[in-house]
Write a protein that holds these residues in place. Structure first.
Motif, PDB file in Angstrom:
ATOM      1  N   ALA A  34       0.801  -1.319  -0.113  1.00 12.78           N
ATOM      2  CA  ALA A  34       0.038   0.030   0.028  1.00 12.78           C
ATOM      3  C   ALA A  34       0.801   1.288  -0.106  1.00 12.78           C
ATOM      4  CB  ALA A  34      -0.824   0.047   1.303  1.00 12.78           C
ATOM      5  N   PHE A  35       0.297   2.345  -0.640  1.00 15.32           N
ATOM      6  CA  PHE A  35       1.049   3.594  -0.772  1.00 15.32           C
ATOM      7  C   PHE A  35       0.050   4.753  -0.580  1.00 15.32           C
ATOM      8  CE2 PHE A  35       3.183   0.331  -3.324  1.00 15.32           C
ATOM      9  CZ  PHE A  35       4.710   0.359  -3.361  1.00 15.32           C
ATOM     10  N   HIS A  36       0.572   5.690   0.050  1.00 16.32           N
ATOM     11  CA  HIS A  36      -0.312   6.671   0.347  1.00 16.32           C
ATOM     12  C   HIS A  36       0.151   8.335  -0.562  1.00 16.32           C
ATOM     13  CE1 HIS A  36      -2.356   4.692   3.629  1.00 16.32           C
ATOM     14  NE2 HIS A  36      -1.330   4.149   3.585  1.00 16.32           N
ATOM     15  N   PHE A  37      -0.477   8.573  -1.232  1.00 23.18           N
ATOM     16  CA  PHE A  37      -0.412   9.803  -1.888  1.00 23.18           C
ATOM     17  C   PHE A  37      -1.783  10.291  -2.449  1.00 23.18           C
ATOM     18  CE2 PHE A  37       3.645   7.280  -2.940  1.00 23.18           C
ATOM     19  CZ  PHE A  37       4.306   8.448  -2.707  1.00 23.18           C
ATOM     20  N   ALA A  38      -1.659  11.606  -2.728  1.00 20.58           N
ATOM     21  CA  ALA A  38      -2.962  12.272  -3.109  1.00 20.58           C
ATOM     22  C   ALA A  38      -4.071  11.852  -2.317  1.00 20.58           C
ATOM     23  CB  ALA A  38      -3.083  11.735  -4.639  1.00 20.58           C
ATOM     24  N   GLY A  39      -4.000  11.925  -1.050  1.00 23.22           N
ATOM     25  CA  GLY A  39      -5.031  11.531  -0.298  1.00 23.22           C
ATOM     26  C   GLY A  39      -5.800  10.167  -0.154  1.00 23.22           C
ATOM     27  N   HIS A  40      -5.101   9.122  -0.714  1.00 22.92           N
ATOM     28  CA  HIS A  40      -5.667   7.859  -1.217  1.00 22.92           C
ATOM     29  C   HIS A  40      -4.616   6.772  -0.698  1.00 22.92           C
ATOM     30  CE1 HIS A  40      -9.218   8.899  -3.433  1.00 22.92           C
ATOM     31  NE2 HIS A  40      -8.245   9.875  -3.852  1.00 22.92           N
ATOM     32  N   GLU A  41      -5.165   5.559  -0.107  1.00 25.30           N
ATOM     33  CA  GLU A  41      -4.488   4.576  -0.028  1.00 25.30           C
ATOM     34  C   GLU A  41      -4.406   3.665  -1.336  1.00 25.30           C
ATOM     35  OE1 GLU A  41      -4.175   1.301   3.409  1.00 25.30           O
ATOM     36  OE2 GLU A  41      -5.079   0.317   1.511  1.00 25.30           O
ATOM     37  N   ILE A  42      -3.184   3.516  -1.962  1.00 25.59           N
ATOM     38  CA  ILE A  42      -3.222   2.868  -3.409  1.00 25.59           C
ATOM     39  C   ILE A  42      -2.751   1.461  -3.094  1.00 25.59           C
ATOM     40  CG2 ILE A  42      -2.099   3.109  -5.661  1.00 25.59           C
ATOM     41  CD1 ILE A  42      -1.787   6.246  -5.066  1.00 25.59           C
ATOM     42  N   ARG A  43      -3.609   0.475  -3.455  1.00 28.52           N
ATOM     43  CA  ARG A  43      -2.848  -0.931  -3.314  1.00 28.52           C
ATOM     44  C   ARG A  43      -2.232  -1.372  -4.574  1.00 28.52           C
ATOM     45  NH1 ARG A  43      -6.128  -4.545   1.037  1.00 28.52           N
ATOM     46  NH2 ARG A  43      -6.129  -2.817   2.798  1.00 28.52           N
ATOM     47  N   ILE A  44      -1.108  -1.951  -4.652  1.00 28.14           N
ATOM     48  CA  ILE A  44      -0.341  -2.349  -5.887  1.00 28.14           C
ATOM     49  C   ILE A  44      -0.036  -3.883  -5.724  1.00 28.14           C
ATOM     50  CG2 ILE A  44       1.895  -2.038  -7.130  1.00 28.14           C
ATOM     51  CD1 ILE A  44       0.000   0.298  -7.552  1.00 28.14           C
ATOM     52  N   TYR A  51      11.336  -6.707 -14.408  1.00 32.93           N
ATOM     53  CA  TYR A  51      11.530  -5.375 -13.891  1.00 32.93           C
ATOM     54  C   TYR A  51      10.287  -4.579 -13.519  1.00 32.93           C
ATOM     55  CZ  TYR A  51      16.762  -5.325 -14.687  1.00 32.93           C
ATOM     56  OH  TYR A  51      18.146  -5.223 -14.574  1.00 32.93           O
ATOM     57  N   GLY A  52       9.425  -4.842 -14.255  1.00 37.61           N
ATOM     58  CA  GLY A  52       7.984  -3.951 -14.095  1.00 37.61           C
ATOM     59  C   GLY A  52       7.293  -4.382 -13.245  1.00 37.61           C
ATOM     60  N   ALA A  53       7.474  -5.482 -12.542  1.00 35.15           N
ATOM     61  CA  ALA A  53       6.663  -5.962 -11.609  1.00 35.15           C
ATOM     62  C   ALA A  53       6.679  -5.514 -10.302  1.00 35.15           C
ATOM     63  CB  ALA A  53       6.540  -7.719 -11.679  1.00 35.15           C
ATOM     64  N   VAL A  54       7.464  -4.874  -9.822  1.00 38.36           N
ATOM     65  CA  VAL A  54       7.672  -4.068  -8.604  1.00 38.36           C
ATOM     66  C   VAL A  54       7.536  -2.789  -8.690  1.00 38.36           C
ATOM     67  CG1 VAL A  54       8.858  -6.051  -7.611  1.00 38.36           C
ATOM     68  CG2 VAL A  54      10.337  -4.137  -8.602  1.00 38.36           C
ATOM     69  N   VAL A  55       7.388  -2.124  -7.668  1.00 34.58           N
ATOM     70  CA  VAL A  55       7.477  -0.545  -7.501  1.00 34.58           C
ATOM     71  C   VAL A  55       8.870  -0.340  -7.172  1.00 34.58           C
ATOM     72  CG1 VAL A  55       6.729   1.513  -6.536  1.00 34.58           C
ATOM     73  CG2 VAL A  55       5.380  -0.382  -6.652  1.00 34.58           C
ATOM     74  N   TRP A  56       9.553   0.642  -8.095  1.00 26.91           N
ATOM     75  CA  TRP A  56      10.929   1.180  -7.948  1.00 26.91           C
ATOM     76  C   TRP A  56      10.890   2.376  -7.262  1.00 26.91           C
ATOM     77  CZ3 TRP A  56      14.813  -2.198  -9.195  1.00 26.91           C
ATOM     78  CH2 TRP A  56      14.544  -3.226  -9.928  1.00 26.91           C
ATOM     79  N   THR A  87       4.092  -1.100 -12.511  1.00 24.67           N
ATOM     80  CA  THR A  87       2.916  -1.342 -11.696  1.00 24.67           C
ATOM     81  C   THR A  87       1.748  -0.325 -11.945  1.00 24.67           C
ATOM     82  OG1 THR A  87       4.023  -0.568  -9.598  1.00 24.67           O
ATOM     83  CG2 THR A  87       4.123  -2.923 -10.153  1.00 24.67           C
ATOM     84  N   GLY A  88       2.045   0.891 -12.290  1.00 20.98           N
ATOM     85  CA  GLY A  88       1.417   1.815 -12.352  1.00 20.98           C
ATOM     86  C   GLY A  88       1.099   3.054 -11.216  1.00 20.98           C
ATOM     87  N   LEU A  89       1.931   2.824 -10.422  1.00 17.35           N
ATOM     88  CA  LEU A  89       1.863   3.582  -9.192  1.00 17.35           C
ATOM     89  C   LEU A  89       1.663   5.234  -9.746  1.00 17.35           C
ATOM     90  CD1 LEU A  89       1.364   4.049  -6.191  1.00 17.35           C
ATOM     91  CD2 LEU A  89       4.017   4.321  -6.006  1.00 17.35           C
ATOM     92  N   VAL A  90       2.844   5.553 -10.281  1.00 12.44           N
ATOM     93  CA  VAL A  90       2.726   7.194 -10.959  1.00 12.44           C
ATOM     94  C   VAL A  90       1.495   7.365 -11.497  1.00 12.44           C
ATOM     95  CG1 VAL A  90       4.118   8.470 -12.438  1.00 12.44           C
ATOM     96  CG2 VAL A  90       5.380   7.097 -11.013  1.00 12.44           C
ATOM     97  N   SER A  91       1.108   6.479 -12.726  1.00 17.12           N
ATOM     98  CA  SER A  91      -0.075   6.846 -13.499  1.00 17.12           C
ATOM     99  C   SER A  91      -1.201   7.015 -12.525  1.00 17.12           C
ATOM    100  CB  SER A  91      -0.149   5.773 -14.580  1.00 17.12           C
ATOM    101  OG  SER A  91       0.901   6.197 -15.547  1.00 17.12           O
ATOM    102  N   ILE A  92      -1.161   6.304 -11.573  1.00 14.21           N
ATOM    103  CA  ILE A  92      -2.329   6.230 -10.627  1.00 14.21           C
ATOM    104  C   ILE A  92      -2.442   7.565  -9.711  1.00 14.21           C
ATOM    105  CG2 ILE A  92      -3.337   5.312  -8.328  1.00 14.21           C
ATOM    106  CD1 ILE A  92      -2.275   2.500  -9.881  1.00 14.21           C
ATOM    107  N   VAL A  93      -1.262   7.768  -9.542  1.00 10.73           N
ATOM    108  CA  VAL A  93      -1.356   9.304  -8.679  1.00 10.73           C
ATOM    109  C   VAL A  93      -1.491  10.372  -9.468  1.00 10.73           C
ATOM    110  CG1 VAL A  93       0.252  10.823  -7.336  1.00 10.73           C
ATOM    111  CG2 VAL A  93       0.411   8.237  -6.714  1.00 10.73           C
ATOM    112  N   ALA A  94      -1.004  10.407 -10.655  1.00 13.04           N
ATOM    113  CA  ALA A  94      -1.275  11.378 -11.705  1.00 13.04           C
ATOM    114  C   ALA A  94      -2.793  11.320 -11.950  1.00 13.04           C
ATOM    115  CB  ALA A  94      -0.521  11.138 -12.932  1.00 13.04           C
ATOM    116  N   SER A  95      -3.359  10.548 -12.016  1.00 12.21           N
ATOM    117  CA  SER A  95      -4.877  10.312 -12.149  1.00 12.21           C
ATOM    118  C   SER A  95      -5.773  10.756 -11.119  1.00 12.21           C
ATOM    119  CB  SER A  95      -5.315   8.905 -12.604  1.00 12.21           C
ATOM    120  OG  SER A  95      -4.832   8.549 -13.508  1.00 12.21           O
ATOM    121  N   LEU A  96      -5.109  10.413  -9.643  1.00 12.74           N
ATOM    122  CA  LEU A  96      -5.792  10.909  -8.604  1.00 12.74           C
ATOM    123  C   LEU A  96      -5.829  12.362  -8.393  1.00 12.74           C
ATOM    124  CD1 LEU A  96      -4.635   8.155  -6.153  1.00 12.74           C
ATOM    125  CD2 LEU A  96      -7.087   8.380  -7.199  1.00 12.74           C
ATOM    126  N   LEU A  97      -4.761  12.869  -9.145  1.00 13.38           N
ATOM    127  CA  LEU A  97      -4.376  14.442  -9.000  1.00 13.38           C
ATOM    128  C   LEU A  97      -5.239  15.318 -10.305  1.00 13.38           C
ATOM    129  CD1 LEU A  97      -0.604  14.630  -8.156  1.00 13.38           C
ATOM    130  CD2 LEU A  97      -2.481  15.242  -6.664  1.00 13.38           C
TER     131      LEU A  97
END
Ligand SMILES: C[S@@+](CC[C@H](N)C(=O)[O-])C[C@H]1O[C@@H](n2cnc3c(N)ncnc32)[C@H](O)[C@@H]1O
Length: 231
Positions: A34-44, A51-56, A87-97
């Motif tokens: 779980a990651f906490h950004f943009a006021g949300h808990e993001i589950r990855i 290489y693309g299978a973990v959050v770097w 895994t999409g974390l950056v794209s998710i945060v940009a979307s949430l923003l």
């Protein structure tokens, strides 16, 4: 950034960035972080096979930057593409923003990427993010025709490492950017060969280092195409 980067207390900010990640101690059949950004808990959900299978860590640095600089780099209604989204974390945060996001990666990554993006943005975002294949340097004119590219931002986290597609990666950055596009790129410094990529990149782009985290060997860059008429 409000403060010049010299003022940054590397250790303090890095511990703040890393505190956004929560790894459950209970091991279940489905592994997630779980990651906490943009006021949300993001589950990855991650996988262990590529290489693309973990959050770097570079992804965390870029997410933290987007969240804490949301006024200066306002994502609301902006056209954003992420390359090597993993895994999409950056794209998710940009979307949430508030951005209109296209998350891209190699074909074999798209299933997990789509899953993470859908799970974390459904009913939470102004614009539903898209997931598309983008193999660097491949069929760019067909899949992302220059004339219809109108990205305000190109986002990239940890896309430079010992892979044989560095020239194709540069081509892809160039192809996706118009004169006013801003590249926000978090780069982990490892070996000399990859570091030379920065010099190649500077031949085509004006590059500005906007933060540096020595304890992670990560730098965050902003870049825009050289020889642009207006920006
Ligand atoms: C080190 S991972 C970083 C993933 C994610 N950005 C992060 O920071 O967590 C590198 C990413 O680049 C992608 N990648 C590697 N070679 C690629 C290529 N030739 N075309 C497109 N994506 C590629 C990988 O699939 C992976 O998702």
């Amino acid at each position: 950034m409000d403060k010049p980067r010299e003022d940054y207390n590397d250790k303090q900010v890095v511990s703040e960035i890393m505190a956004r990640c929560f790894i459950p101690t209970l091991v279940t059949s489905i592994s997630w972080e779980a990651f906490h950004f943009a006021g949300h808990e993001i589950r990855i959900t991650e996988a262990m096979d590529c290489y693309g299978a973990v959050v770097w860590p570079s992804a965390l640095v870029l997410c933290y930057f987007l969240e804490t600089n949301a006024k200066q780099y306002n994502m609301v209604d902006k056209n954003v593409i992420e390359i090597g989204a993993g895994t999409g974390l950056v794209s998710i945060v940009a979307s949430l923003l508030g951005a209109r996001v296209t998350a891209t990666d190699l074909p074999e990554l798209l299933g997990n990427l789509q899953y993470n993006i859908f799970r974390n943005t459904k009913m939470k975002c102004k614009h539903l993010p898209q997931v598309k294949e983008l193999s660097w340097g491949v069929a760019l004119d067909r899949n992302f025709p220059r004339a219809s590219n109108s990205f305000d931002y190109v986002l990239a986290a940890d896309v430079v490492y010992a892979h044989p597609f560095l020239e194709e990666l540069l081509l892809t950055f160039d192809h996706l950017c118009k004169e006013t596009t801003i590249v926000l790129w978090a780069m982990k410094f490892r070996l000399e060969k990859e570091n030379k990529f920065v010099d190649r990149f500077k031949e085509l782009f004006d590059l500005e280092e906007i933060s540096s985290f020595p304890s992670l060997n990560i730098k965050l860059y902003k870049a825009m195409k050289k020889n642009r008429r207006s920006a």
